[in-house]
Write a protein that holds these residues in place. Structure first.
Motif, PDB file in Angstrom:
ATOM      1  N   ASP A 182      17.063   7.394  13.645  1.00 12.70           N
ATOM      2  CA  ASP A 182      15.742   6.303  13.489  1.00 12.70           C
ATOM      3  C   ASP A 182      14.983   5.314  14.754  1.00 12.70           C
ATOM      4  OD1 ASP A 182      16.383   8.599  11.102  1.00 12.70           O
ATOM      5  OD2 ASP A 182      16.654   6.467   9.419  1.00 12.70           O
ATOM      6  N   GLY A 183      15.672   5.624  15.340  1.00  9.76           N
ATOM      7  CA  GLY A 183      14.845   4.431  16.047  1.00  9.76           C
ATOM      8  C   GLY A 183      14.858   3.323  15.919  1.00  9.76           C
ATOM      9  N   SER A 184      14.651   2.296  16.834  1.00 14.34           N
ATOM     10  CA  SER A 184      14.212   0.644  16.347  1.00 14.34           C
ATOM     11  C   SER A 184      14.124   0.550  15.187  1.00 14.34           C
ATOM     12  CB  SER A 184      13.562  -0.027  17.817  1.00 14.34           C
ATOM     13  OG  SER A 184      14.281   0.359  18.477  1.00 14.34           O
ATOM     14  N   SER A 185      13.762  -0.849  14.602  1.00 15.64           N
ATOM     15  CA  SER A 185      13.812  -1.282  13.710  1.00 15.64           C
ATOM     16  C   SER A 185      12.060  -2.381  13.834  1.00 15.64           C
ATOM     17  CB  SER A 185      13.768  -2.507  12.945  1.00 15.64           C
ATOM     18  OG  SER A 185      15.372  -2.005  12.312  1.00 15.64           O
ATOM     19  N   ALA A 186      11.127  -2.234  13.211  1.00 19.91           N
ATOM     20  CA  ALA A 186       9.696  -2.727  13.551  1.00 19.91           C
ATOM     21  C   ALA A 186      10.083  -4.249  13.542  1.00 19.91           C
ATOM     22  CB  ALA A 186       8.418  -2.207  11.889  1.00 19.91           C
ATOM     23  N   SER A 187      11.211  -4.999  12.502  1.00 23.88           N
ATOM     24  CA  SER A 187      11.231  -6.464  12.832  1.00 23.88           C
ATOM     25  C   SER A 187      12.699  -6.295  11.569  1.00 23.88           C
ATOM     26  CB  SER A 187      10.439  -7.415  11.822  1.00 23.88           C
ATOM     27  OG  SER A 187      10.061  -6.394  10.728  1.00 23.88           O
ATOM     28  N   VAL A 188      13.314  -8.351  11.935  1.00 22.40           N
ATOM     29  CA  VAL A 188      14.145  -8.292  11.125  1.00 22.40           C
ATOM     30  C   VAL A 188      14.186  -8.984   9.724  1.00 22.40           C
ATOM     31  CG1 VAL A 188      16.504 -10.358  11.313  1.00 22.40           C
ATOM     32  CG2 VAL A 188      15.366  -9.335  13.067  1.00 22.40           C
ATOM     33  N   SER A 189      14.751  -8.349   8.810  1.00 28.37           N
ATOM     34  CA  SER A 189      14.601  -8.464   7.189  1.00 28.37           C
ATOM     35  C   SER A 189      14.819  -9.740   6.724  1.00 28.37           C
ATOM     36  CB  SER A 189      14.700  -7.255   6.487  1.00 28.37           C
ATOM     37  OG  SER A 189      15.443  -8.127   5.184  1.00 28.37           O
ATOM     38  N   THR A 190      14.212 -10.235   6.467  1.00 25.65           N
ATOM     39  CA  THR A 190      14.336 -11.834   5.824  1.00 25.65           C
ATOM     40  C   THR A 190      15.511 -11.945   4.688  1.00 25.65           C
ATOM     41  OG1 THR A 190      11.968 -12.141   4.981  1.00 25.65           O
ATOM     42  CG2 THR A 190      12.269 -12.717   6.999  1.00 25.65           C
ATOM     43  N   LYS A 191      15.278 -10.925   4.148  1.00 22.23           N
ATOM     44  CA  LYS A 191      16.133 -10.716   2.938  1.00 22.23           C
ATOM     45  C   LYS A 191      17.547 -10.880   2.715  1.00 22.23           C
ATOM     46  CE  LYS A 191      12.239  -8.122   0.819  1.00 22.23           C
ATOM     47  NZ  LYS A 191      12.119  -6.864   0.101  1.00 22.23           N
ATOM     48  N   ASP A 192      18.342 -11.101   1.803  1.00 25.55           N
ATOM     49  CA  ASP A 192      19.460 -10.716   1.772  1.00 25.55           C
ATOM     50  C   ASP A 192      20.368  -9.087   2.866  1.00 25.55           C
ATOM     51  OD1 ASP A 192      19.526 -13.304   1.631  1.00 25.55           O
ATOM     52  OD2 ASP A 192      20.029 -13.870  -0.657  1.00 25.55           O
ATOM     53  N   LEU A 193      20.995  -9.221   2.796  1.00 28.83           N
ATOM     54  CA  LEU A 193      21.630  -7.824   3.409  1.00 28.83           C
ATOM     55  C   LEU A 193      22.159  -7.282   1.719  1.00 28.83           C
ATOM     56  CD1 LEU A 193      22.592  -7.153   5.615  1.00 28.83           C
ATOM     57  CD2 LEU A 193      25.232  -7.030   5.416  1.00 28.83           C
ATOM     58  N   PRO A 194      21.230  -5.769   1.403  1.00 24.64           N
ATOM     59  CA  PRO A 194      21.318  -5.327   0.665  1.00 24.64           C
ATOM     60  C   PRO A 194      22.812  -4.577   0.705  1.00 24.64           C
ATOM     61  CG  PRO A 194      19.922  -4.108   2.877  1.00 24.64           C
ATOM     62  CD  PRO A 194      20.485  -5.310   2.856  1.00 24.64           C
ATOM     63  N   SER A 195      23.043  -3.976  -0.752  1.00 23.16           N
ATOM     64  CA  SER A 195      24.943  -3.404  -0.999  1.00 23.16           C
ATOM     65  C   SER A 195      24.182  -1.963  -0.444  1.00 23.16           C
ATOM     66  CB  SER A 195      24.706  -3.520  -2.083  1.00 23.16           C
ATOM     67  OG  SER A 195      23.714  -2.292  -3.052  1.00 23.16           O
ATOM     68  N   GLU A 196      25.093  -1.641  -0.197  1.00 21.41           N
ATOM     69  CA  GLU A 196      25.769  -0.185   0.340  1.00 21.41           C
ATOM     70  C   GLU A 196      24.641   1.357  -0.325  1.00 21.41           C
ATOM     71  OE1 GLU A 196      28.488   3.477   1.451  1.00 21.41           O
ATOM     72  OE2 GLU A 196      29.502   1.042   0.718  1.00 21.41           O
ATOM     73  N   ALA A 197      24.421   1.207  -1.730  1.00 21.45           N
ATOM     74  CA  ALA A 197      23.793   2.199  -2.032  1.00 21.45           C
ATOM     75  C   ALA A 197      22.370   1.942  -2.129  1.00 21.45           C
ATOM     76  CB  ALA A 197      24.230   1.827  -3.587  1.00 21.45           C
ATOM     77  N   GLU A 198      22.327   0.101  -1.570  1.00 23.34           N
ATOM     78  CA  GLU A 198      20.709   0.125  -1.556  1.00 23.34           C
ATOM     79  C   GLU A 198      19.936   0.666  -0.460  1.00 23.34           C
ATOM     80  OE1 GLU A 198      20.187  -3.545  -3.140  1.00 23.34           O
ATOM     81  OE2 GLU A 198      20.547  -3.052  -5.965  1.00 23.34           O
ATOM     82  N   ASP A 199      21.210   0.114   0.588  1.00 21.04           N
ATOM     83  CA  ASP A 199      20.527   0.179   2.015  1.00 21.04           C
ATOM     84  C   ASP A 199      20.544   1.743   2.515  1.00 21.04           C
ATOM     85  OD1 ASP A 199      19.981  -1.009   4.921  1.00 21.04           O
ATOM     86  OD2 ASP A 199      22.111  -1.095   4.973  1.00 21.04           O
ATOM     87  N   THR A 200      18.892   1.705   1.973  1.00 19.89           N
ATOM     88  CA  THR A 200      19.008   3.088   2.217  1.00 19.89           C
ATOM     89  C   THR A 200      18.290   3.580   3.913  1.00 19.89           C
ATOM     90  OG1 THR A 200      16.185   2.662   1.507  1.00 19.89           O
ATOM     91  CG2 THR A 200      18.333   3.817   0.249  1.00 19.89           C
ATOM     92  N   GLU A 201      17.389   2.250   4.230  1.00 20.29           N
ATOM     93  CA  GLU A 201      17.515   2.296   5.775  1.00 20.29           C
ATOM     94  C   GLU A 201      18.423   2.581   6.931  1.00 20.29           C
ATOM     95  OE1 GLU A 201      14.262   0.254   9.357  1.00 20.29           O
ATOM     96  OE2 GLU A 201      14.599  -0.852   7.238  1.00 20.29           O
ATOM     97  N   TYR A 202      19.824   2.183   6.694  1.00 24.87           N
ATOM     98  CA  TYR A 202      20.356   2.176   7.547  1.00 24.87           C
ATOM     99  C   TYR A 202      21.620   2.962   7.090  1.00 24.87           C
ATOM    100  CZ  TYR A 202      18.043  -1.297  10.221  1.00 24.87           C
ATOM    101  OH  TYR A 202      17.289  -2.018  10.932  1.00 24.87           O
ATOM    102  N   GLN A 203      21.343   3.789   6.276  1.00 31.12           N
ATOM    103  CA  GLN A 203      22.589   4.420   5.067  1.00 31.12           C
ATOM    104  C   GLN A 203      23.593   5.688   6.665  1.00 31.12           C
ATOM    105  OE1 GLN A 203      22.600   4.413   1.965  1.00 31.12           O
ATOM    106  NE2 GLN A 203      24.377   5.122   2.147  1.00 31.12           N
ATOM    107  N   TYR A 204      22.991   5.862   7.865  1.00 32.51           N
ATOM    108  CA  TYR A 204      22.946   5.939   8.934  1.00 32.51           C
ATOM    109  C   TYR A 204      25.362   5.857   8.962  1.00 32.51           C
ATOM    110  CZ  TYR A 204      20.887   4.182  11.463  1.00 32.51           C
ATOM    111  OH  TYR A 204      20.182   2.343  12.348  1.00 32.51           O
ATOM    112  N   LEU A 205      24.956   3.994   8.783  1.00 33.77           N
ATOM    113  CA  LEU A 205      25.944   3.721   9.164  1.00 33.77           C
ATOM    114  C   LEU A 205      27.287   3.200   8.505  1.00 33.77           C
ATOM    115  CD1 LEU A 205      24.229  -0.291  10.565  1.00 33.77           C
ATOM    116  CD2 LEU A 205      25.419   1.419  11.585  1.00 33.77           C
ATOM    117  N   TRP A 206      26.826   3.592   7.471  1.00 32.36           N
ATOM    118  CA  TRP A 206      27.752   3.628   5.941  1.00 32.36           C
ATOM    119  C   TRP A 206      28.533   4.959   5.637  1.00 32.36           C
ATOM    120  CZ3 TRP A 206      28.604  -0.935   4.399  1.00 32.36           C
ATOM    121  CH2 TRP A 206      27.648  -1.752   4.607  1.00 32.36           C
ATOM    122  N   ASN A 207      27.867   5.802   6.136  1.00 28.88           N
ATOM    123  CA  ASN A 207      28.259   7.360   6.654  1.00 28.88           C
ATOM    124  C   ASN A 207      29.326   7.379   7.528  1.00 28.88           C
ATOM    125  OD1 ASN A 207      26.492   8.045   3.976  1.00 28.88           O
ATOM    126  ND2 ASN A 207      24.648   8.971   5.820  1.00 28.88           N
TER     127      ASN A 207
END
Length: 651
Positions: A248-273
């Motif tokens: 999906d290319g680069s991100s716009a900015s670094v998220s200021t929120k806590d790291l989401p869980s594997e199920a909720e991390d939809t933007e970086y789901q390819y990492l968990w796959n």
């Protein structure tokens, strides 16, 4: 009649290929017999005369055959005469003269070589560009066989000088064009949008996202992650097969929120796959782009795979301030051309630039975990004392030079009315006079005007009033006062609470930071500790509170390079015998001596027979380059509030 010639017919004339061209024909003219041949074979010769006309008719009585036989009526043409091996002295002399003139002309335009071979190409060093930095022999010189003309070309892209000259025939040399910059063809920048390319890894609906090139990292201990499919292919050209690209290319900015869980991390789901591919890797190199989105992608990847096993690339510099953005720009700028397709860039420079970037990857930074190499310049500057005041600042009293030099946090204590505040004021005046320091003053036991009087008396060395304490010393004049007011305004910046609220340490340090940034102050005085607001949590002990407070003060001093003098009174002394108190006698906590860099006790002699002698007891020196533990004695001038040397320190 058929005649069999002893020598093939095509060798009997000057140039055989002339007879093969249809635009020439033979014109018979008398020609003298060569003296080496007998008169028996004399016959008129047909020299070649180039006359542009129609081709020779096929019905001509003269014809040639490749078999070596000629069908010629011998009543018309006799036997041809061969000139093989016959020298022409006149022709050689002309060619020799032409060559000498041509060589001289070439030397005039700095084209010089050890030997000239007519009819051949010579490879030389270009007289215009000198072969560039590599001294490459890119200059090609050709001299015609007759020695009358020369042609040259420099095949370096940045030079491209070409020209020609002749020995005679009024031909002009092209040397005057040498300094003209060749016109460079403007290349059109072609982008991926212009080519309307489709992604190499097209995605179908209802499929899970994975890395592009996932099979290439199976079982690999070192993995390279890039931000695009073309970057992945470029890495392969550089010899790095163990590389994948994010889908999906680069991100716009670094998220200021806590790291989401594997199920909720939809933007970086390819990492968990692909986590089973990444789990075995001990070293993950993040070769994302150098711009803000690329760095944001690297940070998000590092948060998920673990910073402790991540490395990052450092793109080379374009100039003094800017870096290359990605793999493509590295090769493009090295080639000194406008952006081209990456394959052309790699052909221009080769994959060595990419290999160097990957091989020089550095550890991904972890907040709080540093390396001494990050402080190499600071350590070297400390060694050469280029930052200033590495050894502390002299107090201005010879008796204290070996014991105490102003540095970071100093805790000053002493029994009441022993001269703690007076000594600090005298020290500030000395530092301003010797090194030009400025100070922020949070002195809550004095009014502004009273504190100004004390400072002016020490600076002007005259009493402010003409009253009893001034004895017979002349009072300072109005001109002295005006000069002193300007000095006060340029040197000291009071920190005052304008209402009846008690200031806390955070409020004081916040204003002191403003004074550092706005006025460039070098020192802060907090006098005394017990005038601050010390509200603390019910669960927090006084010892814990003092430790936290002093930690804040030390961080402020270190971060802003600002020395802090903190005055703290001792607790009530039982059965006091008149000797100087100890640093552990300070009310509140032993942390006052534990956390300070320097601990000083000011003690005044109470025996009138001994005179006005004050004792400065240095009880702690954290850094040995700033002083030693010991006692010094100073003489106090009650009229002006000055402290003066009376002798050497006693240890």
């Amino acid at each position: 009649m058929l005649l069999r010639h002893r020598t093939p017919l095509h060798k009997l004339f000057f140039t055989s290929n002339i007879l093969m061209k249809p635009k020439y024909f033979l014109k018979p003219t008398p020609f003298p017999l060569h003296p080496s041949l007998p008169p028996l074979f004399y016959t008129p010769r047909f020299p070649l005369s180039p006359i542009y006309s129609k081709p020779i008719s096929t019905s001509s009585p003269f014809s040639l055959k490749t078999s070596g036989f000629s069908s010629i009526p011998h009543s018309t043409i006799g036997t041809p005469v061969s000139e093989v091996g016959v020298e022409n002295p006149e022709k050689k002399r002309v060619e020799s003269v032409q060559m000498k003139v041509l060589v001289q002309k070439l030397k005039e335009i700095e084209i010089d070589m050890a030997s000239y071979k007519p009819g051949q190409y010579s490879r030389l060093l270009c007289p215009k560009c000198k072969g560039g930095d590599s001294k490459e022999k890119s200059f090609s010189l050709f001299i015609a066989e007759d020695g009358n003309s020369a042609f040259w070309t420099c095949f370096r892209a940045k030079c491209g000088w070409r020209g020609s000259t002749r020995a005679f025939a009024d031909a002009k040399s092209s040397y005057e064009k040498m300094n003209k910059v060749p016109k460079v063809k403007q290349l059109r920048k072609v982008t991926e949008e212009d080519l309307e390319l489709e992604p190499l890894c097209s995605e179908e609906e209802d499929t899970e996202k994975i890395f592009y090139g996932l099979d290439d990292i199976q079982g690999a201990s070192d993995i390279i992650i890039v931000a695009g499919e073309m970057d992945k292919l470029s890495m392969e050209e550089a010899g790095f097969r163990n590389c994948v690209s994010v889908p999906d290319g680069s991100s716009a900015s670094v998220s200021t929120k806590d790291l989401p869980s594997e199920a909720e991390d939809t933007e970086y789901q390819y990492l968990w796959n692909c986590k089973e591919y990444l789990q075995k890797a001990s070293r993950i190199i993040l070769a994302t782009n150098g711009d803000q989105p690329g760095q944001a992608l690297a940070e998000e990847l590092a948060r998920r795979v673990g910073r402790e096993r991540c490395w990052r690339v450092r793109w080379p510099k374009k100039n003094e301030s800017d870096h290359f953005k990605d793999i493509n720009e590295v090769d493009i700028l090295i080639c000194d051309i406008i952006p081209l397709p990456l394959s052309a860039v790699l052909m221009c420079k080769g994959p060595s630039a990419l290999r160097e970037v990957i091989e020089n990857a550095e550890l991904y930074p972890i907040q709080g975990l540093r390396d001494f190499k990050n402080y190499a310049n600071e350590i070297e500057g400390y060694y050469h004392q280029t930052f200033g005041y590495e050894l502390g600042v002299s107090t201005g009293w010879r008796a204290l030079d070996d014991l105490y030099n102003a540095r970071e946090l100093t805790i000053v204590t002493g029994v009441p009315n022993s001269g703690k505040s007076e000594w600090i004021d005298a020290l500030l005046c000395n530092l301003n006079e010797t090194v030009g320091w400025k100070f922020a003053l949070c002195s809550m036991e004095n009014t502004v005007r009273e504190h100004a009087r004390k400072l002016l008396e020490k600076h002007i060395k005259k009493p402010f009033f003409n009253v009893g304490y001034g004895e017979s010393v002349e009072r300072m004049s109005f001109e002295d006062l005006e000069q002193g007011k300007k000095w006060l305004s340029d040197t000291f910046y009071p920190i005052r609470c304008e209402n009846d609220c008690l200031p806390d340490i955070d409020w004081v340090l916040g204003l002191a930071k403003s004074a550092v940034l706005r006025h460039g102050v070098n020192g802060l005085v907090v006098d005394p500790y017990n005038e601050l607001d010390h509200q603390r949590r019910d669960s927090q002990t006084e010892t814990e509170y003092v430790s936290q407070l002093l930690t804040k003060v030390k961080r402020f001093a270190q971060h802003h390079s600002c020395h802090v003098w903190f005055v703290a009174h001792p607790r009530q002394l039982q059965q006091w015998d008149g000797s100087p108190p100890n640093m552990y006698d300070i009310s509140g906590s032993a942390h006052f001596i534990n956390k300070c860099d320097n601990g000083v006790v000011i003690h005044r002699n109470r025996d009138p027979k001994s005179g006005p002698i004050d004792q400065v007891c240095v009880r702690k020196v954290r850094n040995k380059v700033a002083g030693n533990i010991g006692d010094a004695f100073l003489s106090y001038n009650r009229v002006t509030g000055e402290f003066m040397d009376i002798g050497q320190p006693r240890r």
